[in-house]
Design an enzyme around this catalytic site. Structure first.
Site, PDB file in Angstrom:
ATOM      1  CD  GLU A   1      -8.284   7.624   4.591  1.00 36.86           C
ATOM      2  OE1 GLU A   1      -8.249   7.684   5.842  1.00 36.86           O
ATOM      3  OE2 GLU A   1      -7.279   7.403   3.902  1.00 36.86           O
TER       4      GLU A   1
ATOM      5  CD1 TRP B   1      -3.654   2.497   5.914  1.00 36.04           C
ATOM      6  CD2 TRP B   1      -5.791   3.120   6.072  1.00 36.04           C
ATOM      7  NE1 TRP B   1      -4.172   2.557   4.639  1.00 36.04           N
ATOM      8  CE2 TRP B   1      -5.485   2.938   4.708  1.00 36.04           C
ATOM      9  CE3 TRP B   1      -7.087   3.498   6.425  1.00 36.04           C
ATOM     10  CZ2 TRP B   1      -6.424   3.127   3.688  1.00 36.04           C
ATOM     11  CZ3 TRP B   1      -8.023   3.694   5.418  1.00 36.04           C
ATOM     12  CH2 TRP B   1      -7.689   3.496   4.076  1.00 36.04           C
TER      13      TRP B   1
ATOM     14  CE1 TYR C   1      -3.363   2.858   0.656  1.00 35.41           C
ATOM     15  CE2 TYR C   1      -2.093   3.316   2.646  1.00 35.41           C
ATOM     16  CZ  TYR C   1      -3.060   3.668   1.737  1.00 35.41           C
ATOM     17  OH  TYR C   1      -3.741   4.859   1.892  1.00 35.41           O
TER      18      TYR C   1
END
Length: 199
Positions: A47, A55, A25
């Site tokens: 988000e 995350w 990522y």
């Protein structure tokens, strides 16, 4: 050579842990300018889902979200009803939080209205950085802000348009992810790749 071996040999932003999913990522997506509406919608959902969570927790559920939300097809998500909400609340592949699930549906409807007004969500969202990435030059993670005047303006306008989970901190994380700002540290292997057309 696997990703873990590469991780030890190349310098990345300090938040990127020695996890293969996180490495991919960081190296391939975070900070790369994105102008694809489907991806912009995907990360708007992700988000928002991250609020209060790590995350990496969201990244590990990304495929679950794709499966649950019709591949992030905004038109389909906008038509979800209470039956779909109940289905999602029982889906172990996503964050089973009613407020976050409902916000994804609400945001899909607001997203479509923006597309209708501006021609694309891309044309709308990138106006907050004058349609060009902000290239920062951070030396340490302590220098990286959590909000900026641009994220404040974005948050204010999104909320006015009915978007949920659109606070300035979430907006700035979104800007970072979508490459609206380049917040890779200058020492990071991805810094120049993300800034190459602008520095």
């Amino acid at each position: 050579m696997n990703a873990k071996t590469l991780f030890t040999r190349q310098k990345r932003c300090h938040w990127c842990t020695n996890d293969e999913l996180y490495i991919r990522y960081h190296d391939e997506e975070w900070g790369v300018p994105c102008h694809d509406d489907q991806t912009l919608f995907e990360f708007l959902v992700l988000e928002g889902a991250q609020a209060g969570l790590n995350w990496l927790t969201i990244l590990k559920r990304r495929e679950g979200y794709r499966n649950a939300l019709a591949g992030f097809d905004v038109q389909k998500v906008a038509r979800f009803d209470e039956t779909d909400v109940e289905r999602l609340l029982n889906d172990k592949g996503i964050i089973r939080n009613r407020l976050k699930i409902n916000s994804g549906i609400t945001n899909a409807k607001a997203f479509i209205k923006v597309q209708e007004e501006f021609g694309s969500f891309d044309a709308y969202i990138w106006q907050f950085v004058n349609h060009q990435p902000i290239i920062n030059h951070w030396q340490t993670m302590k220098e990286v802000p959590v909000t900026t005047p641009e994220s404040d303006a974005m948050s204010k306008d999104l909320k006015k348009r009915g978007f949920k989970y659109a606070g300035s901190t979430i907006c700035y994380a979104y800007m970072q992810a979508m490459g609206m700002v380049n917040d890779h540290l200058v020492s990071c292997i991805s810094y120049r790749a993300c800034a190459k057309d602008f520095v």
